[in-house]
Structures are given as structure tokens and as C-alpha cells.
Design a protein around this motif. Structure first.
Motif, mmCIF file in Angstrom:
data_model
loop_
_atom_site.group_PDB
_atom_site.id
_atom_site.type_symbol
_atom_site.label_atom_id
_atom_site.label_comp_id
_atom_site.label_asym_id
_atom_site.label_seq_id
_atom_site.Cartn_x
_atom_site.Cartn_y
_atom_site.Cartn_z
ATOM 1 N N ASN A 1 52.719 49.409 43.894
ATOM 2 C CA ASN A 1 53.616 49.239 42.744
ATOM 3 C C ASN A 1 53.720 47.785 42.297
ATOM 4 N N ILE A 2 54.005 46.875 43.244
ATOM 5 C CA ILE A 2 54.209 45.478 42.846
ATOM 6 C C ILE A 2 52.878 44.803 42.517
ATOM 7 N N VAL A 3 51.802 45.210 43.175
ATOM 8 C CA VAL A 3 50.498 44.630 42.859
ATOM 9 C C VAL A 3 50.083 45.008 41.437
ATOM 10 N N TYR A 4 50.280 46.269 41.084
ATOM 11 C CA TYR A 4 49.937 46.677 39.720
ATOM 12 C C TYR A 4 50.857 46.009 38.708
ATOM 13 N N GLN A 5 52.124 45.824 39.078
ATOM 14 C CA GLN A 5 53.052 45.107 38.197
ATOM 15 C C GLN A 5 52.577 43.681 37.966
ATOM 16 N N CYS A 6 52.121 43.025 39.037
ATOM 17 C CA CYS A 6 51.608 41.663 38.902
ATOM 18 C C CYS A 6 50.361 41.640 38.025
ATOM 19 N N GLU B 1 47.951 40.293 32.717
ATOM 20 C CA GLU B 1 47.338 40.678 31.457
ATOM 21 C C GLU B 1 48.188 40.220 30.278
ATOM 22 N N GLN B 2 49.513 40.345 30.417
ATOM 23 C CA GLN B 2 50.414 39.887 29.356
ATOM 24 C C GLN B 2 50.322 38.380 29.169
ATOM 25 N N ALA B 3 50.146 37.662 30.290
ATOM 26 C CA ALA B 3 50.057 36.202 30.228
ATOM 27 C C ALA B 3 48.659 35.724 29.866
ATOM 28 N N LYS B 4 47.728 36.688 29.726
ATOM 29 C CA LYS B 4 46.346 36.388 29.338
ATOM 30 C C LYS B 4 45.640 35.449 30.326
ATOM 31 N N ILE B 5 45.869 35.704 31.604
ATOM 32 C CA ILE B 5 45.180 34.914 32.626
ATOM 33 C C ILE B 5 43.812 35.528 32.904
ATOM 34 N N LYS B 6 42.967 34.765 33.573
ATOM 35 C CA LYS B 6 41.669 35.273 34.005
ATOM 36 C C LYS B 6 41.811 35.843 35.414
ATOM 37 N N GLN B 7 41.569 37.118 35.542
ATOM 38 C CA GLN B 7 41.582 37.762 36.851
ATOM 39 C C GLN B 7 40.475 38.806 36.862
ATOM 40 N N LYS B 8 39.758 38.868 37.957
ATOM 41 C CA LYS B 8 38.577 39.722 38.027
ATOM 42 C C LYS B 8 38.756 40.745 39.144
ATOM 43 N N PHE B 9 38.612 42.022 38.794
ATOM 44 C CA PHE B 9 38.733 43.082 39.799
ATOM 45 C C PHE B 9 37.521 43.072 40.723
ATOM 46 N N PHE B 10 37.760 43.334 42.007
ATOM 47 C CA PHE B 10 36.670 43.518 42.951
ATOM 48 C C PHE B 10 37.025 44.637 43.915
ATOM 49 N N SER B 11 36.004 45.340 44.364
ATOM 50 C CA SER B 11 36.191 46.427 45.321
ATOM 51 C C SER B 11 36.513 45.841 46.701
ATOM 52 N N PRO B 12 37.381 46.514 47.501
ATOM 53 C CA PRO B 12 37.870 47.882 47.321
ATOM 54 C C PRO B 12 39.051 48.024 46.371
ATOM 55 N N GLY C 1 45.132 29.820 41.614
ATOM 56 C CA GLY C 1 46.552 29.638 41.878
ATOM 57 C C GLY C 1 47.358 29.437 40.610
ATOM 58 N N HIS C 2 46.813 28.671 39.672
ATOM 59 C CA HIS C 2 47.531 28.461 38.409
ATOM 60 C C HIS C 2 47.691 29.786 37.661
ATOM 61 N N ALA C 3 46.667 30.644 37.732
ATOM 62 C CA ALA C 3 46.768 31.945 37.066
ATOM 63 C C ALA C 3 47.848 32.801 37.719
ATOM 64 N N MET C 4 47.925 32.787 39.046
ATOM 65 C CA MET C 4 48.981 33.529 39.724
ATOM 66 C C MET C 4 50.347 33.005 39.312
ATOM 67 N N GLY C 5 50.460 31.677 39.207
ATOM 68 C CA GLY C 5 51.731 31.098 38.767
ATOM 69 C C GLY C 5 52.130 31.582 37.387
ATOM 70 N N LYS C 6 51.167 31.669 36.479
ATOM 71 C CA LYS C 6 51.453 32.144 35.120
ATOM 72 C C LYS C 6 51.864 33.618 35.119
ATOM 73 N N PHE D 1 32.586 30.421 39.529
ATOM 74 C CA PHE D 1 33.752 29.535 39.498
ATOM 75 C C PHE D 1 34.279 29.315 38.085
ATOM 76 N N LYS D 2 33.403 29.392 37.070
ATOM 77 C CA LYS D 2 33.850 29.090 35.711
ATOM 78 C C LYS D 2 34.841 30.123 35.188
ATOM 79 N N ASP D 3 34.888 31.297 35.827
ATOM 80 C CA ASP D 3 35.857 32.308 35.410
ATOM 81 C C ASP D 3 37.296 31.874 35.718
ATOM 82 N N PHE D 4 37.440 30.930 36.657
ATOM 83 C CA PHE D 4 38.786 30.581 37.112
ATOM 84 C C PHE D 4 39.105 29.086 37.002
#
Length: 608
Positions: free
Chosen positions: A107-112, A117-128, A135-140, A335-338
Motif C-alpha cells: 500500500n505505502i510503496v504504491y502510494q509513494c 509520478e505526480q512530482a514527475k520524478i525519474k523512477q524506473k521499475f525493475f523486477s521482481p 535520493g533527490h527524487a525520493m525526497g521530491k 546513470f543518466k536516468d537519475f
């Protein structure tokens, strides 16, 4: 300091800490209808360890698949995640807390993720079932959560010095404005400690210099128990070039599969057996595996003058130039993604590549990036002090002797729970009156470094703590080194701490006064860690003793607890909470043998 020049704040729930645990606790408490005050030693979302991460947050793959992420691995179930966290804790985790981590994380991970997404940060999904981000993106993302939850009172740049109690219950806290020096009194029915862990060494690794164990030490002084303080997570960290000192770039290079050898000060390679290399591939188990083999080479006296080893790039340098350049360009794309193109945080990757090829080897050390130990909490995140709760790295119990699952997930899961529990407590209890005598003592404590005409330099004491920890409490330990380090810490505690004095007497941004407050907290945590390491006469997880290499399940499958006594630290031990997986019996000759027997196989880093 006089009482008539104090900022006074009234609240239901006080959350101390401006990172993920503190922010999610504040959001959770506000959603439950509480008056909430969130206090940060720096700027919210842009200070402490949140901005230092270069990692991920995650849930189990089955839940991620249920949320619609097609690349998720549904075979990575909650049951599998629970089993692996418990096993990789070397069976020291509180299994009820692990179950909570597993069940409540989606629940909280999906909320984050949605905040991001609302803050338009760069985050990339990876399996599993995780997302990679900076860190700056997490802060945003966390700040977006604050933005969507109006009404939280935010106080930044405030150093909380200690907690207040009345009749055994929490009644608030006292601190001061770092920039003006003005004292702050917070009346609160409940308090959530979310200040992170502790880091007592001279070289930091993904830890900011404000991580001094403040909340852990405050809770200890208030009557809470500490546990697992001997377990610190060591990771390969750059010592050179100077511009990259403290960077975890060496760890990322080793984990990427690039052909890099490790050599000691004599140029002899440090070999890791193929079976252990296979176990490490694609898993953060590589951290504990690296730590074991490299630490044992250091125990042989084969480290550098700085206590490190060398990354050997000879194989890499012999590769055809086009292959080398292709691999480097692929790394830059990741690295350029972040981060800024050509950089990892502030590390210039082009410069690092030049040094790799020119020098053929670069020095690194094993440095602490996370503390598994902290405040003892239950499933409600409650301590044994009424009204006091803790969350995230300031707490303990999920990861035991070794963490490989995401700490960012832990901080959010426990933050949400702590905020909810603290609100329930506040709604059921009246505000206790503040003890005027205790308040005055804390005001005097804040002022003391400024009022002493002469005394001990606080920065010098912190440096001596680092030196003691470096020499005896690092990644490889023994009785002699730990005993010597403890004697040095005790001398600092009794002979220098009471006489700390700032040379500048201005209350406005007085760094030496800040260091005086932090020095007491760091001494408390370091003493607790060294005492527990001395007591634990075995090796387990990230606690590696050259004089006791065996993993003794019969004697030491226990948590070491510490609490404040009248005049000394009281030690005790107990078995961890077991709900599903029984603790194994017998003794293994060393840490790798334990890992092989338990068939550890946690593949949580497939992005590599």
C-alpha cells in the motif's frame, strides 16, 4: 538559558526526523485526525540520508503484478520475501515485524510511486517488484505526499536535544533553532522518533554527517531499550580519488559484473569462492559476502595504511578499446536516468574512468552505510516508554544481523504505522504537564557549551570517537581491539564530554555547539555497539570476529538489549520473536557455511 525566550509549540503528535519515516508518520497521523508537528534538523526532503540514497524501494512481485506492472515477477511472493528476510537476518529478526513489513509494504510503496509520478520524478521499475531512483527524487516524492496532506506543522532547522517525561510518560521535547539559537519547547502527547541510525566512523558511506544517532540516544535516555547495536552494514566505499571519497561507486562497479579483482597491500588477490560469487550475483547478498572475505584479509594485516584494499582494473585495461568504450557508454545510459550525464551523484565518471586505466588500481574501504540496531519496538512501533514510538532505521527488529531488503520500504511501512499508533495513543491520553525541573536542566544543557569559558573542543571529541571506532569497531573485530575501543569511548564519556565548550559564544549557527550535542548521542550509540560486539562471542551477518569465526546458533541466536541504568549501561539478551520459521540449532564454522546451509538466494537486484 531563561524560560521567557522560548518558542512554545502545542501538538498531539510530534514527529522528529525529516526523512521518509518522519514524513510518512506525519502524513499518517494527520490523516487520522491528529494535530501534527514535524521537526527536521535540516531542510525537509533535502537533508539527512534521504538525499544520499542511490537505490530503490519495493514490494513483493506478486503485489506489484496485481497493481498492473507487467514486468513484475509474481513468483516473488510475500511468503518468499518473509522467508528470505528472516534467513538473511541470520534468524535474529523479530518475525512479527518482518510479517508487518511484508504485508503492509504494498500500500505505502504504491502510494509513494504515485507521489513520484505526480512530482514527475525519474523512477524506473525493475523486477521482481521495485523502483530505482535517486535520493533527490525520493525526497521530491515524499514532499509531494506532504503537499497532498495539508495542515501538518513543519519546523525546519531545529535540533531536538532531548525528550520530556512526566510521571513516566512522554510529555514533549526540547530543542533549539540551529540558525538563531532560540530554544523550542514542544508540548506533545506522543512522539515518533524517525531520525535514522548512527555512523561512528571517520569515512561515511551514503550517510550524511548529521547521522549521529540522536533519536536512538534520546530514546535511551528516556528509558527505551536498544538492541542489535553491534550490527552495522559495511559496503565497499571509495577512498580515492579525493573527490569521490565516501562514494559507493566501488560497490556499484563490483555489483555490475565488470571484471574487477580485489588485491591487498602486497598485491595478492582476495579470492571469493565460485559458490559464493554465484550466490551474490543479482542480489544484495553480495554486501555481506564481500564484507566477510575482504574483512578476513584485513585481519591478516594485509590492508593499506588507511585500512582498505584495492580495486584492480588490470583485466579491464587489457580489454579491446571498443569493448571498454561500449561498456562505459552503457553505464552512462543507466546513470543518466537519475543523475547529470556523466555523473553518479557528484562523481565524475569520465574522470573515474581515466584514473582506472591510468593507475590500474584504486583504494577503497569497507564503510558503514546502515545500522541494523536501534530502539526496541513492537508491532505498533511502540517503545516501552508510554507515548514514545519509533520508525525506520532509528528502530530495530526487522533485519537482525544483516539487511538485504529495502530500508526505504522499511522506513515508509513503519512510518505509517507509527503515525497511526501515536495518534491512537494521543487521542486516548491527556497532555501531561511538563516537569519544570527537567525543562530547566535541558535548557542549561543547550546553553552549557556557550557558557563555559574554556574546555574541550567538541569537534576534537567527535574525531576521537571516529578514531576509536575505526581502530576497534570496524568490519573485522576481536577482543583486544574492541576492549581498547571501549576504554577510549569510556574515557571520552567521563573525562571530556562533561567539559565541552564552543570557542565562539554566539548562539547563531554555532557549529561547535551542535557538535557538542551530537557528540553525546554518538558516544552513547558507539558505546552500546562496542559493548554488544564484545558480548557477542561469535560471527553473524555483518558482525565478523577473527577470534570467534563460528556462527553459534545454540549460544547466540539472541538479541542483545541495552538500557540506561543508574550509573552504567545494563546489558541483557533474549530470543527474537518467532512466528513461522524456527531458529536453527548447532554451530557452523563460519558465515559462508551458514549461508550455504540456509540456501540463501535472494535475487532482488536484477536491474544489475
Amino acid at each position: 538559558m531563561e524560560k521567557d525566550n522560548i518558542q512554545i509549540v502545542h501538538t498531539d503528535v510530534l514527529c522528529i526526523g525529516g526523512g521518509g519515516a518522519g514524513i510518512t508518520a506525519a502524513i499518517s497521523a494527520k490523516k487520522q485526525g491528529a494535530r501534527v508537528t514535524l521537526i527536521s534538523k535540516g531542510k525537509l526532503g533535502n537533508s539527512g540520508n534521504t538525499i544520499m540514497i542511490g537505490g530503490s524501494y519495493s514490494m513483493d512481485g506478486k503485489s506489484a503484478k496485481d497493481y498492473g506492472f507487467k514486468k513484475a515477477d509474481a513468483s516473488f511472493t510475500k511468503e518468499y520475501l518473509f522467508e528470505q528476510i528472516v534467513k538473511q537476518s541470520f534468524y535474529l529478526s523479530e518475525q512479527n515485524l518482518v510479517q508487518q513489513y511484508v504485508e503492509e509494504s504494498p500500500n505505502i510503496v504504491y502510494q509513494c510511486y504515485q507521489w513520484g509520478e505526480q512530482a514527475k520524478i525519474k523512477q524506473k521499475f525493475f523486477s521482481p517488484g521495485g523502483w530505482m531512483l535517486s535520493g533527490h527524487a525520493m525526497g521530491k516524492a515524499l514532499l509531494q505526499g506532504m503537499k497532498e496532506t495539508p495542515g501538518i506543522e513543519l519546523l525546519e532547522d531545529i535540533m531536538i536535544v532531548d525528550l520530556l517525561k512526566s510521571d513516566g510518560k512522554i510529555s514533549g521535547a526540547v530543542g533549539y533553532h540551529v540558525y538563531t539559537g532560540q530554544a523550542v519547547l514542544i508540548h506533545a502527547k506522543s512522539v515518533v522518533i524517525a531520525t535514522g541510525g548512527y555512523q561512528p566512523f571517520s569515512v561515511t558511506s551514503t550517510n550524511s554527517d548529521v547521522v549521529s544517532g540522536d533519536g536512538i540516544a534520546m530514546a535511551y535516555r528516556a528509558g527505551a531499550q536498544l538492541a542489535d547495536m553491534e550490527f552495522l552494514l559495511f559496503i565497499p566505499t571509495a577512498l580515492e580519488p579525493q573527490s569521490s571519497k565516501g562514494s559507493i561507486l566501488p560497490f556499484l562497479l563490483y555489483s555490475s559484473g565488470i571484471p574487477i579483482d580485489t588485491v591487498d597491500c602486497e598485491g595478492s588477490p582476495v579470492k571469493i569462492p565460485p559458490q559464493m560469487r554465484k550466490m551474490a550475483k543479482g542480489s544484495e547478498l553480495d554486501k555481506v559476502i564481500f564484507n566477510y572475505y575482504w574483512s578476513n584479509r584485513l585481519a591478516m594485516g594485509k590492508g593499506t595504511e588507511s585500512g582498505g584494499l584495492y580495486m584492480d582494473f588490470s583485466k579491464l585495461a587489457r580489454l579491446p578499446k571498443f569493448i571498454l568504450n561500449f561498456g562505459f557508454q552503457e553505464s552512462l545510459k543507466y546513470f543518466k536516468d537519475f543523475y547529470k550525464y556523466g555523473y553518479y551523484h557528484s562523481d565524475n565518471l569520465f574522470y573515474f574512468k581515466e584514473l582506472m586505466l591510468e593507475k590500474k588500481k584504486l583504494e577503497f574501504a569497507l564503510c558503514s552505510e546502515y545500522s541494523m540496531g536501534g530502539i526496541v519496538i513492537d508491532e505498533a512501533m511502540a517503545t516501552r516508554v508510554p507515548g514514545l514510538f519509533a520508525a525506520g532505521e532509528a528502530g530495530s527488529g526487522v533485519f537482525g544481523a544483516c539487511r538485504v531488503a529495502d530500508a526505504t520500504t522499511e522506513m515508509m511501512v513503519q512510518g505509517v504505522k507509527a503515525g497511526c499508533s501515536a495518534t491512537q495513543y494521543a487521542q486516548s491520553n491527556a497532555q501531561p504537564a511538563v516537569d519544570d525541573g527537567q525543562l530547566q536542566k535541558l535548557l542549561d544543557k543547550i546553553q552549557a557549551p556557550l557558557e563555559r569559558s574554556s574546555g574541550v573542543n567538541p569537534l576534537g571529541v567527535i574525531q576521537k570517537i571516529h578514531q576509536a571506532a575505526d581502530r576497534g569497531f570496524g568490519s573485522i573485530r576481536n577482543e583486544e581491539g574492541l576492549s581498547r575501543a571501549l576504554a577510549e569511548i569510556e574515557q571520552l564519556r567521563d573525562g571530556e564530554l562533561p567539559f565541552l565548550a564552543a570557542r565562539c559564544k554566539s548562539p547563531s549557527y554555532n557549529y561547535e555547539r551542535l557538535c557538542a550535542i551530537q557528540a553525546e548521542n554518538m558516544l552513547t550509540c558507539t558505546e552500546a555497539g562496542i559493548r554488544a560486539a564484545l558480548m557477542r562471542r561469535e560471527s553473524r551477518g555483518f558482525h565478523v570476529r577473527s577470534d570467534y569465526p563460528q556462527v553459534d546458533n545454540d549460544g547466540w541466536s539472541v538479541r542483545i538489549l541495552e538500557e540506561q541504568g543508574p550509573d552504567h549501561m545494563i546489558m541483557s539478551k533474549r530470543k527474537p520473536v518467532v512466528t513461522k520459521l524456527p531458529i536453527p540449532k548447532g554451530t557452523e564454522m563460519n558465515i559462508p557455511e551458514f549461508m550455504i546451509k540456509q540456501k540463501l538466494r535472494f535475487k532482488n537486484a536484477s536491474i544489475r
